[in-house]
Design an enzyme around this catalytic site. Structure first.
Site, PDB file in Angstrom:
ATOM      1  N   GLU A 268     -49.618  63.987  58.972  1.00  0.00           N
ATOM      2  CA  GLU A 268     -50.101  64.413  57.657  1.00  0.00           C
ATOM      3  C   GLU A 268     -49.074  65.192  56.849  1.00  0.00           C
ATOM      4  OE1 GLU A 268     -50.892  65.555  60.560  1.00  0.00           O
ATOM      5  OE2 GLU A 268     -51.510  67.650  60.598  1.00  0.00           O
TER       6      GLU A 268
ATOM      7  N   CYS B 270     -51.881  66.379  67.600  1.00  0.00           N
ATOM      8  CA  CYS B 270     -51.359  67.600  68.202  1.00  0.00           C
ATOM      9  C   CYS B 270     -52.402  68.266  69.111  1.00  0.00           C
ATOM     10  CB  CYS B 270     -50.830  68.542  67.116  1.00  0.00           C
ATOM     11  SG  CYS B 270     -49.752  69.798  67.786  1.00  0.00           S
ATOM     12  N   TYR B 271     -53.012  69.364  68.693  1.00  0.00           N
ATOM     13  CA  TYR B 271     -54.046  69.974  69.539  1.00  0.00           C
ATOM     14  C   TYR B 271     -55.136  68.946  69.860  1.00  0.00           C
ATOM     15  CZ  TYR B 271     -57.891  72.987  71.072  1.00  0.00           C
ATOM     16  OH  TYR B 271     -58.913  73.557  71.787  1.00  0.00           O
TER      17      TYR B 271
ATOM     18  N   LYS C 269     -57.977  70.204  43.725  1.00  0.00           N
ATOM     19  CA  LYS C 269     -57.586  70.498  42.337  1.00  0.00           C
ATOM     20  C   LYS C 269     -56.902  69.300  41.652  1.00  0.00           C
ATOM     21  CE  LYS C 269     -56.681  73.706  39.116  1.00  0.00           C
ATOM     22  NZ  LYS C 269     -57.645  74.710  38.672  1.00  0.00           N
TER      23      LYS C 269
ATOM     24  N   GLY D 259     -54.212  72.543  65.838  1.00  0.00           N
ATOM     25  CA  GLY D 259     -54.743  73.909  65.856  1.00  0.00           C
ATOM     26  C   GLY D 259     -53.786  74.809  66.603  1.00  0.00           C
TER      27      GLY D 259
ATOM     28  N   HIS E  30     -47.274  65.513  63.650  1.00  0.00           N
ATOM     29  CA  HIS E  30     -48.205  65.679  62.527  1.00  0.00           C
ATOM     30  C   HIS E  30     -47.950  64.611  61.465  1.00  0.00           C
ATOM     31  CE1 HIS E  30     -50.106  69.548  63.572  1.00  0.00           C
ATOM     32  NE2 HIS E  30     -48.970  69.753  64.219  1.00  0.00           N
TER      33      HIS E  30
ATOM     34  N   SER F 251     -64.857  78.047  30.807  1.00  0.00           N
ATOM     35  CA  SER F 251     -63.943  79.182  30.822  1.00  0.00           C
ATOM     36  C   SER F 251     -62.700  78.892  30.003  1.00  0.00           C
ATOM     37  CB  SER F 251     -63.514  79.455  32.262  1.00  0.00           C
ATOM     38  OG  SER F 251     -62.701  78.381  32.715  1.00  0.00           O
ATOM     39  N   GLY F 252     -62.440  77.602  29.783  1.00  0.00           N
ATOM     40  CA  GLY F 252     -61.180  77.232  29.138  1.00  0.00           C
ATOM     41  C   GLY F 252     -60.207  76.684  30.162  1.00  0.00           C
ATOM     42  N   GLY F 253     -60.553  76.805  31.435  1.00  0.00           N
ATOM     43  CA  GLY F 253     -59.696  76.276  32.491  1.00  0.00           C
ATOM     44  C   GLY F 253     -59.922  74.778  32.691  1.00  0.00           C
ATOM     45  N   VAL F 254     -59.098  74.187  33.542  1.00  0.00           N
ATOM     46  CA  VAL F 254     -59.147  72.741  33.750  1.00  0.00           C
ATOM     47  C   VAL F 254     -60.480  72.311  34.391  1.00  0.00           C
ATOM     48  CG1 VAL F 254     -58.072  70.800  34.967  1.00  0.00           C
ATOM     49  CG2 VAL F 254     -56.654  72.605  33.992  1.00  0.00           C
ATOM     50  N   ASP F 255     -60.906  73.029  35.436  1.00  0.00           N
ATOM     51  CA  ASP F 255     -62.077  72.569  36.184  1.00  0.00           C
ATOM     52  C   ASP F 255     -63.347  72.527  35.330  1.00  0.00           C
ATOM     53  OD1 ASP F 255     -60.252  72.654  38.207  1.00  0.00           O
ATOM     54  OD2 ASP F 255     -60.973  74.546  39.038  1.00  0.00           O
ATOM     55  N   SER F 256     -63.607  73.621  34.619  1.00  0.00           N
ATOM     56  CA  SER F 256     -64.853  73.633  33.847  1.00  0.00           C
ATOM     57  C   SER F 256     -64.761  72.674  32.654  1.00  0.00           C
ATOM     58  CB  SER F 256     -65.223  75.046  33.399  1.00  0.00           C
ATOM     59  OG  SER F 256     -64.261  75.574  32.540  1.00  0.00           O
TER      60      SER F 256
END
Ligand code: XMP
Length: 513
Positions: A172, A83-84, A369, A56, A170, A224-229
């Site tokens: 990560e 770290c923090y 995503k 942080g 870090h 919608s035509g997007g990947v998620d939906s």
């Protein structure tokens, strides 16, 4: 009661917190982020096998510095401070943190003083990434130093008895060479989590959960035509078959042939039928004479909701509305929750469920995503579709600057299709986070053949990004730019000048409106 096979990460505001969750999930263990001030009663319900305290920006001594609201060291599960998080451990348990003793940013070599489970299979002199102002000058009683770097005499500590580990670097971030292994060691070796988080098991569990939740009721899904939906609809269909009703509204602001391709993909690949609503006239009428970007966004959002409500009325047995909400949208994290001004009104269907009396089903609430993309692959959604660049809800409506007309939409669709086609041909599509063309309300003089032209300019945009929050303009190869420019000017009537956008975000945004 037995603990769950998961890790909780308390977020103290680091820009890297999400990466910790990602890295742990990559090692097959589920990790969730919560705000640093989560109450103990919530943790008692979650029953994680281990706790991570993130980094942080604050100093532990600063007024208002984030401190957990209960004693996290009394949970009886292993704790890792990063770290923090490490500094908080020291501060809380009687060590000392000094403000500017050894500031360190960038690479450092990790010298392991005491081999232990956290550093299992980690070689000496492994590169780690440092980013801290404060550092530890005295460790708390009962702890030992397990590693140092040239500039940080205390780089890692542990107390076996208290089951607490801490690292100043870090693990990560990508630049920490063996960071993934260190996090894996913590969750697998120290916390004893089993490897049980992968796409296949996610899909199986999600299908069971959806079946149980929905029972004999029906679900509506806005495609919608997007990947998620799209991935969402395929998953739901696997779970509940014909009890799923998909509605796709063609706003008239889609990319070239996009709605047709979507319907075909669903029919041919998944045998799912979609209720197609042609809303193009409705949207265009609403947008007549409108030039202000925010007003356009609001009109498109409202028109969408209006048409969707009418279409959904037909499915009067539906009790649920499915949404492809992703993890970054929902985490109540201090790093994403800060006060912010509205830069753009985002187009979404939030608020719709209450208005329509529907309950919400959001199977991807816990996914990132690229995890949704992996679920898509697992469900057999073709690769070209799964890897599609993000496309904004208001579509081409915010890529035609100024007033929108049918002619302008057609012009932009053609130019955009050429750009995408050439990027794909050059094998660069998957390297770029998002690429598109925007049509500018600017006319300029040109010459084609022996004729004077006076037509619109368009701009090519391409960015690299991780989450769309920040982005760099993508260094497109000159030969590709030349080819695209040439093709657009030759093949798309109405455009006689092509420019390339070299603005990063910030200060720009990815879309032009
Ligand atoms: P900006 O332009 O804000 O965009 O830098 C960041 C990312 O979000 C997408 N975007 C949207 N997505 N509804 C969406 O679903 C919207 O209203 C919207 N506006 C922008 C944009 O394409 C980029 O990926």
């Amino acid at each position: 009661m037995q603990a769950n096979e998961k890790i909780v990460i308390l977020d103290f505001g680091s820009q890297y917190t999400q990466l910790i969750a990602r890295k742990i999930r990559e090692s097959g263990v589920f990790a969730e982020i919560y705000p640093y001030n989560i109450e103990k009663s919530k943790i008692d319900v979650i029953r994680p096998k281990g706790l991570i305290l993130s980094g942080g920006p604050s100093s532990v001594y600063a007024e208002g510095a984030p401190h957990p609201v209960f004693n996290v060291f009394e949970l009886g599960i292993p704790v890792l401070g990063i770290c923090y998080g490490l500094q908080y451990i020291a501060h809380k348990l009687g060590g000392e943190v000094d403000k500017a003793a050894h500031r360190e940013f960038g690479r450092a070599e990790l010298i392991i003083d005491k081999h232990n489970l956290l550093f299992k299979d980690i070689p000496d002199n492994s590169i780690v990434w440092m980013s801290h102002g404060d550092s530890l000058t005295k460790i708390p009683d009962g702890f030992e130093i397990t590693a140092h770097t040239k500039n940080a005499p205390i780089c890692a500590i542990r107390s076996l008895e208290k089951k607490i580990w801490g690292v100043q670097f870090h693990p990560e971030v990508h630049h920490s060479e063996d960071g993934t292994q260190i996090l894996k060691n913590f969750v697998r070796e120290i916390c004893g989590c089993k490897e049980n988080w992968d796409t296949h098991s996610f899909v199986e569990n999600a299908i069971e959960e959806i079946k149980e939740k929905v029972g004999d009721k029906e679900v509506i899904c806005a495609l919608s035509g997007g990947v998620d939906s799209t991935v969402l609809a395929v998953l739901l269909h696997k779970a509940i078959g014909d009890k799923l009703h998909c509605i796709h509204i063609d706003t008239g602001l889609m990319r070239l042939n996009e709605s047709e391709e979507l319907i075909r993909l669903f029919k041919e690949s998944f045998n799912i039928s979609i209720e197609l609503i042609d809303g193009s006239e409705y949207f265009l009428n609403g947008l007549k004479n409108v030039t202000d970007p925010e007003q356009k966004r609001k009109i498109i959002g409202k028109s969408f909701i209006h048409l969707f409500e009418i279409a959904a009325k037909r499915f009067n047995n539906a009790e649920w509305l499915a949404q492809g909400t992703l993890y970054p949208d929902v985490i109540e994290s201090v790093s994403v929750k800060g006060p912010s001004v509205v830069i753009k009104t985002h187009h979404n269907v939030g608020g719709l469920p209450e208005k329509m009396g529907l309950k919400l089903i959001e199977p991807f609430r816990e996914l990132f995503k690229d995890e949704v993309r992996a679920v898509g692959r697992e469900l057999g959604v073709p690769e070209w579709f799964v890897n599609r660049h993000p496309f904004p809800g208001p579509g081409l409506g915010i890529r035609i600057l100024g007033e929108i007309s049918v002619e302008k939409i057609q012009t932009l669709q053609k130019a955009d299709a050429i750009y995408t086609e050439e990027i794909r041909k050059a094998g660069m599509y998957d390297k770029i986070w998002q690429a598109f063309v925007a049509l500018l309300p600017v006319k300029s003089v040109g010459v084609m053949g022996d004729e004077r032209t006076y037509e619109n300019a368009c701009v090519l945009r391409a960015v690299s990004s991780v989450d769309g929050m920040t982005a760099d303009w993508y260094p497109m190869p000159y030969d590709l730019l030349a080819k695209v420019s040439n093709r657009i000017i030759n093949e798309v009537p109405g455009i006689n000048r092509v420019v390339f956008d070299i603005t990063s975000k910030p200060p720009g945004t990815i879309e032009w409106e």
